[in-house]
Design a protein around this motif. Structure first.
Motif, short mmCIF file in Angstrom:
data_model
loop_
_atom_site.label_atom_id
_atom_site.label_comp_id
_atom_site.label_asym_id
_atom_site.label_seq_id
_atom_site.Cartn_x
_atom_site.Cartn_y
_atom_site.Cartn_z
N LEU A 112 50.48 100.61 -24.92
CA LEU A 112 51.42 101.54 -24.30
C LEU A 112 51.27 102.93 -24.87
O LEU A 112 51.62 103.93 -24.26
CB LEU A 112 52.86 101.07 -24.52
N ASP A 120 43.56 101.81 -15.52
CA ASP A 120 43.75 100.63 -14.68
C ASP A 120 43.41 99.34 -15.42
O ASP A 120 44.08 98.32 -15.26
CB ASP A 120 42.90 100.72 -13.41
N SER A 177 46.25 98.47 -17.51
CA SER A 177 47.34 97.88 -16.73
C SER A 177 47.07 96.40 -16.47
O SER A 177 47.93 95.55 -16.70
CB SER A 177 47.48 98.61 -15.39
N ARG A 221 47.42 94.37 -19.59
CA ARG A 221 48.82 94.12 -19.94
C ARG A 221 49.42 93.04 -19.07
O ARG A 221 50.11 92.15 -19.54
CB ARG A 221 49.65 95.40 -19.79
N SER A 222 49.16 93.13 -17.77
CA SER A 222 49.84 92.20 -16.88
C SER A 222 49.30 90.78 -17.03
O SER A 222 50.01 89.82 -16.78
CB SER A 222 49.74 92.67 -15.43
N ASN A 270 64.70 96.52 -20.98
CA ASN A 270 63.76 96.89 -19.93
C ASN A 270 63.72 95.93 -18.75
O ASN A 270 62.66 95.65 -18.21
CB ASN A 270 62.36 97.02 -20.50
N LEU A 311 64.69 95.35 -14.83
CA LEU A 311 64.90 96.25 -13.69
C LEU A 311 66.28 95.98 -13.12
O LEU A 311 66.57 94.86 -12.69
CB LEU A 311 63.83 96.01 -12.63
N LEU A 329 66.70 94.48 -9.51
CA LEU A 329 66.23 93.13 -9.20
C LEU A 329 67.17 92.13 -9.84
O LEU A 329 67.69 92.38 -10.93
CB LEU A 329 64.83 92.91 -9.75
N SER A 345 54.44 87.39 -9.44
CA SER A 345 54.16 88.03 -8.16
C SER A 345 53.01 89.01 -8.30
O SER A 345 52.11 89.06 -7.47
CB SER A 345 55.38 88.80 -7.66
N LEU A 346 53.07 89.76 -9.40
CA LEU A 346 52.05 90.78 -9.59
C LEU A 346 50.66 90.18 -9.74
O LEU A 346 49.66 90.81 -9.40
CB LEU A 346 52.38 91.62 -10.83
N GLY A 381 52.89 90.37 -5.04
CA GLY A 381 52.63 91.64 -5.71
C GLY A 381 53.88 92.44 -5.99
O GLY A 381 54.91 91.90 -6.40
N ILE A 382 53.80 93.70 -5.68
CA ILE A 382 54.88 94.62 -6.02
C ILE A 382 55.99 94.61 -4.98
O ILE A 382 57.02 95.23 -5.15
CB ILE A 382 54.27 96.04 -6.19
N PHE A 425 59.63 94.44 -5.89
CA PHE A 425 60.23 95.68 -6.37
C PHE A 425 60.49 96.64 -5.23
O PHE A 425 61.57 97.23 -5.12
CB PHE A 425 59.31 96.32 -7.41
N ARG A 464 62.76 102.78 -14.22
CA ARG A 464 62.26 101.60 -13.53
C ARG A 464 60.73 101.62 -13.45
O ARG A 464 60.07 100.63 -13.74
CB ARG A 464 62.82 101.52 -12.11
N MET A 496 59.14 101.06 -16.80
CA MET A 496 59.13 99.65 -17.20
C MET A 496 58.03 98.88 -16.50
O MET A 496 57.33 98.07 -17.11
CB MET A 496 60.51 99.07 -16.85
N LEU A 497 57.87 99.17 -15.22
CA LEU A 497 56.82 98.47 -14.48
C LEU A 497 55.45 98.78 -15.05
O LEU A 497 54.58 97.92 -15.14
CB LEU A 497 56.86 98.88 -13.01
N ARG A 498 55.28 100.04 -15.46
CA ARG A 498 53.99 100.38 -16.05
C ARG A 498 53.79 99.61 -17.35
O ARG A 498 52.71 99.15 -17.65
CB ARG A 498 53.90 101.88 -16.30
N LYS A 499 54.89 99.48 -18.09
CA LYS A 499 54.79 98.77 -19.37
C LYS A 499 54.35 97.32 -19.18
O LYS A 499 53.60 96.80 -19.99
CB LYS A 499 56.14 98.79 -20.09
N ILE A 500 54.86 96.67 -18.15
CA ILE A 500 54.43 95.27 -18.01
C ILE A 500 53.12 95.17 -17.26
O ILE A 500 52.69 94.08 -16.89
CB ILE A 500 55.49 94.36 -17.37
N GLY A 501 52.46 96.29 -17.04
CA GLY A 501 51.09 96.22 -16.57
C GLY A 501 50.88 96.34 -15.09
O GLY A 501 49.95 95.76 -14.54
N VAL A 502 51.73 97.11 -14.41
CA VAL A 502 51.47 97.36 -13.01
C VAL A 502 50.59 98.60 -12.92
O VAL A 502 50.91 99.63 -13.49
CB VAL A 502 52.78 97.60 -12.24
N ARG A 503 49.47 98.46 -12.23
CA ARG A 503 48.58 99.60 -12.08
C ARG A 503 49.30 100.75 -11.41
O ARG A 503 50.10 100.53 -10.51
CB ARG A 503 47.40 99.22 -11.18
N SER A 504 48.95 101.96 -11.82
CA SER A 504 49.67 103.10 -11.22
C SER A 504 49.32 103.26 -9.75
O SER A 504 50.14 103.74 -8.97
CB SER A 504 49.40 104.38 -12.00
N THR A 505 48.13 102.79 -9.34
CA THR A 505 47.81 102.85 -7.92
C THR A 505 48.76 101.95 -7.12
O THR A 505 49.17 102.29 -6.02
CB THR A 505 46.37 102.38 -7.65
N LEU A 506 49.10 100.83 -7.72
CA LEU A 506 50.00 99.90 -7.05
C LEU A 506 51.40 100.50 -6.94
O LEU A 506 52.08 100.37 -5.92
CB LEU A 506 50.04 98.59 -7.83
#
Ligand SMILES: Nc1ncnc2c1ncn2[C@@H]1O[C@H](COP(=O)(O)OP(=O)(O)OP(=O)(O)O)[C@@H](O)[C@H]1O
Ligand SMILES: [Mg+2]
Lengths: 253, 612
Positions: free
Chosen positions: A59, A80, A83, A86-87, A98, A100, A103, A114-115, B265-266, B269, B526, B529-539
């Motif tokens: 991070l 990327d 990312s 991490r996921s 943290n 959301l 949700l 889901s991701l 996927g996203i 959210f 929000r 946080m999503l970035r922290k858990i590894g969601v690509r910024s393109t997504l």
């Protein structure tokens, strides 16, 4: 010998601009974690624990040094790649939960699945199972603003565990929990560690929580200060930790 | 002390306040813009072909007032939400509630006052600029239009002062009602309280009925007159609001209920974001739909009037140019024009007749207008029949068999305009006879270019040259003149249509952007946080595009349907209100799509951290 999951070499982290009131959060930390280890990080407030965790969890960028996770140097990875890394590989339990707020708890926990494109029919059972383990089955349909602080923390933990990551990083995961809930979370983590060989690295202030670990690193003023291993029972380890902490305190004073 | 504290709080949220201020300023200036027309009775009555124009503007004023009212209320509740947490904190630390309430009241009034002043200044500037630009573009000199118009300033000031006073009171009341705890936790409270089940369906049903009544009124405007305007105004507006309040949450819920899609996927959210704020969105989106309808509608009407000019002109004149014995100068100009069709006829004039030959005419059959009924007004065909030798145009006695067939008579009307030889009749002869006729020889040229409007300057020039050639006494007539007359007649209405269209679209843009950007600050954590858990910024970017696309989509659809139905209202004055209606809609879509992109960019700018 097992392979190294985390390998940190001489990592430094400075906040602020060079020269003027730069604060040193990490000042040359080196250690490594092997696959399947359960490691605790302890140290006084402001000693750099969260910073260390952030650097390892990709991070935050280290100012200097090398961080390797599962053999890859994360300091040279692209945005990327980080990312995705991490996921797929990491599970977080943050100091501030943290979750959301838009949700529901269920949706929050399901999100990492889901991701990753897990099919919808497999998501439900997985979420329910992990919720069961952490005792939050009853609140799955609620929203984060409608549950207690401890419940939130367990949800955050459930979210970190649900996709069975290679390493779980926790920043005070038991901070807001009563002893019973803390114990069940720690048991769950220990089970994952024992049965599935998931590596865990956890920052904590609480000696009792720390006693679940196999190894504990103490840091102070951004430097590694001491390292102890659990050789016998948890109780004995607990006492040992208390001793070290006492030492830390006196030395600091 | 508390005041100082609150000022520092204000500074820390400067970005949000900026968004708020811009939103308020624009709504003030648009209101003013509208009033510069609506209150200038002399101008609109002098420049419109619609007899009820004054009434239309009254109705528009009411509608705009309603929309602005909701907008301002929303904007001020946003102001309250900005301050809630901070004020809650002060109260927790022991500040008196009464003091906080007064502070909130003052703040609302001050912001209102500032935006009123800037808004009117901007409004004056805007109406000046838009007015001038449009007049230049439309070649329309609107005498009597004032960008700086005192009655409009007064009305705008009164209207907004009342509104701001009202919302200041409302904000204070709201603040005094809630508990400290609610205030402190105000930013995490979910907004997901749906109108439930049966009730929703009931409301949805009601909204459809209201819309149906509104549409019916619009379609029967000719018989209902003023009553129709009132009915459609009330029912369409309320129907739209109810539709958005009931149907939109249902749609989102339905989308969300599809587990397969939702858990991919996203999406979870994205839909949660939508679902989360759909209740606060519905009213704004309904407002946007109304503004889309008004804006796109006004532009469509403006364009329809503009098109109507050409339809009328084309209806009366098939050929763009008709000239006799062109001078060298004329020939030069004609040579530069691309003609689809250009015919030259030879004729001779003696003291009784103008002679044309059968061969010449039948070889170059001109197109004529067939006036059968109103529907086939624009139907055009080449003359088909035979032309009897010896026939004469304008012969009273049809029985004698010497009259030129009606079709050919029309054609010859064009070829040999009445004003050239007012006391001569036209006689058709054959080539052999033509040679024997003693008289002045002449040549008539008729031409139809590929695009009449592309050669305006040329037509004008030819017109002037012809007038010189024939002398000033000749009461000349041409397609160019017919265009000038028709256009002059309609340009006032076109001007108003475009002017209002721009105003409404600007208001719509500010409304939508404001709604979306005002929520953006809350979203920062929000996305973080999503970035922290590894969601690509393109997504994440994709998620934003998708979410905002849906938000933009619904009002556009409803608004455009309103426009399409509403255009029928003008069928009593326009020949073909739907002719080229796609053009304003395409223009609108392009503008709207660019709003969408800009909004997404601005939103991303707020939500994503700067990459360093
Ligand atoms: N973003 C930042 N900018 C500047 N300094 C920072 C920043 N984050 C942390 N620090 C500083 O770095 C040092 C280490 O902070 P860190 O958050 O790692 O401490 P910690 O060990 O996690 O403490 P705690 O147990 O209280 O959570 C502290 O002195 C802190 O003030
Ligand atoms: Mg910390």
């Amino acid at each position: 010998m097992k392979t190294q999951v985390v390998d940190v070499k001489n990592v430094k982290k400075f906040y602020g601009k060079k020269g003027e009131n730069q604060s040193i959060a990490l000042n040359g930390v080196s250690f490594s974690i092997h696959e399947g280890e359960f490691v605790g990080i302890m140290g006084p407030s402001g000693s750099g624990k969260t910073t260390l965790l952030n650097v390892i969890s990709t991070l935050d960028h280290a100012t200097d040094g090398v961080v390797q996770i599962a053999g890859t140097d994360i300091t040279i990875m692209k945005q990327d790649q980080l990312s995705d890394f991490r996921s797929q590989k990491l599970g977080f339990i943050f100091q501030d939960f943290n979750l959301l707020d838009n949700l529901s708890i269920y949706e929050n926990i399901a999100l990492p699945l889901s991701l990753q494109g897990v099919p919808s029919r497999e998501i439900g059972p997985k979420v329910k199972k992990v919720a069961e383990t952490l005792g939050i089955s009853a609140i799955l349909s609620k929203y984060p603003s409608e549950v207690s602080g401890g419940q939130k923390q367990r949800c955050a933990a459930a979210r970190a565990l649900v996709h069975e990551p290679a390493i779980i990083l926790g920043d005070e995961p038991t901070g807001a929990l009563d002893s019973k809930n803390a114990a069940s979370l720690l048991e769950a983590m220990t089970n994952l560690n024992d049965e599935q060989g998931v590596s865990i690295m956890m920052v904590t202030h609480d000696p009792l929580s720390a006693s679940y670990c196999r190894r504990i690193l103490f840091i102070q003023d951004g430097e590694l200060y001491k390292e102890i291993h659990r050789t016998s029972t948890r109780d004995a380890f607990y006492k040992e930790i208390l001793d070290v902490l006492a030492g830390l305190g006196t030395q600091k004073a | 002390m508390l005041f100082k504290l609150s000022m520092s709080g204000l500074k820390s949220k400067l970005k949000d306040y900026l968004v708020l201020l811009v939103g308020l300023v624009i709504s003030v200036s648009i209101f003013y813009l509208f009033q510069t027309l609506a209150l200038n009775r002399a101008f609109i009555e002098a420049n419109s072909v619609i007899s009820q124009i004054q009434f239309v503007f009254h109705a528009g004023s009411v509608l705009l007032a309603i929309i602005t009212f909701f907008y301002i209320l929303y904007a001020n509740s946003f102001l309250l939400s900005l301050r809630q947490k901070e004020f809650g904190m002060y109260m927790m630390l022991g500040a008196k509630k009464r003091k906080i309430t007064v502070l909130m009241f003052i703040e609302t009034i001050v912001i209102g006052f500032v935006s009123l002043i800037i808004g009117i200044a901007l409004g004056i500037g805007l109406s000046q600029v838009i007015g001038q630009l449009l007049m230049k573009e439309l070649e329309f000199t609107a005498g009597g239009y004032h960008a700086f118009y005192v009655p409009s300033i007064v009305v705008t000031c009164i209207f907004f002062l009342v509104l701001f006073m009202l919302s200041a009171i409302l904000n204070s009341i709201k603040l005094s009602r809630v508990s400290v705890l609610q205030l402190v936790h105000s930013d995490v409270q979910a907004e997901n309280s749906f109108v439930k089940g049966k009730k929703t369906f009931g409301i949805a049903f009601l909204s459809i009925i209201l819309l149906a009544i509104g549409y019916a009124a619009m379609l029967n405007m000719a018989t209902l007159q003023q009553l129709g305007i009132i009915i459609s105004l009330v029912t369409t507006t309320s129907g739209t609001y109810l539709l958005f309040m009931s149907v939109l949450p249902l749609i989102i819920k339905k989308l969300k209920a599809n587990k397969k899609r939702f858990e991919k996927g996203i999406n979870a959210f994205t839909f949660a974001q939508l679902n989360f704020r759909i209740n606060s969105l519905t009213k704004v989106l309904a407002t946007v739909a109304m503004l889309v309808a008004l804006g796109a509608g006004a532009i469509s009407v403006g364009m329809a009037f503009k098109n109507n000019v050409m339809i009328m002109v084309e209806g009366f004149n098939t050929y763009d140019v008709v000239t006799h014995n062109p001078t060298a100068e004329e020939k030069n100009i004609l040579a530069d024009i691309k003609f689809d069709e250009k015919y030259e006829y030879h004729y001779k004039v003696d003291d009784q007749f103008v002679y044309y030959t059968k061969e010449d005419l039948e070889k170059q059959r001109p197109i004529i207008q067939t006036f059968q009924d109103e529907k086939s007004f624009r139907k055009k065909e080449k003359v088909t029949g035979e032309l009897p030798v010896g026939s004469i145009v304008g012969l009273e006695d049809q029985q004698s068999g010497l009259a030129v067939p009606e079709e050919w008579a029309f054609a010859l009307d064009t070829i040999q305009p009445y004003y050239l030889y007012p006391d001569h009749k036209i006689k058709i002869i054959d080539q052999k006879m033509f040679g024997d006729v003693k008289g002045k020889e002449g040549i008539a040229i008729i031409g139809k270019s590929d695009d009449f409007q592309a050669y305006m300057m040329e037509w004008k020039k030819i017109d002037e040259l012809q007038q010189k050639k024939y002398g000033n006494d000749t009461n000349m007539y041409s397609k160019y003149r017919s265009y000038q007359d028709m256009y002059g007649f309609a340009s006032g209405t076109i001007f108003m249509g475009f002017f209002l269209g721009i105003a409404f679209l600007a208001m719509m843009a500010s409304c939508l952007m404001f709604k979306i950007l005002s929520g953006a600050t809350k979203d920062i954590s929000r996305y973080q946080m999503l970035r922290k858990i590894g969601v690509r910024s393109t997504l994440l970017t994709k998620s934003i595009y998708k979410e905002l696309f849906l938000v933009f989509l619904f009002p556009a659809i409803v608004g455009i349907i309103h426009v399409l139905v509403g255009m029928e209202m003008f069928s009593f004055i326009l020949i073909a209100p739907y002719f080229r209606v796609w053009l304003p809609i395409v223009i609108f879509t392009v503008i709207y799509a660019s709003y969408y992109c800009i909004t997404v960019q601005l939103y991303k700018g707020i939500v994503f951290p700067k990459t360093n």
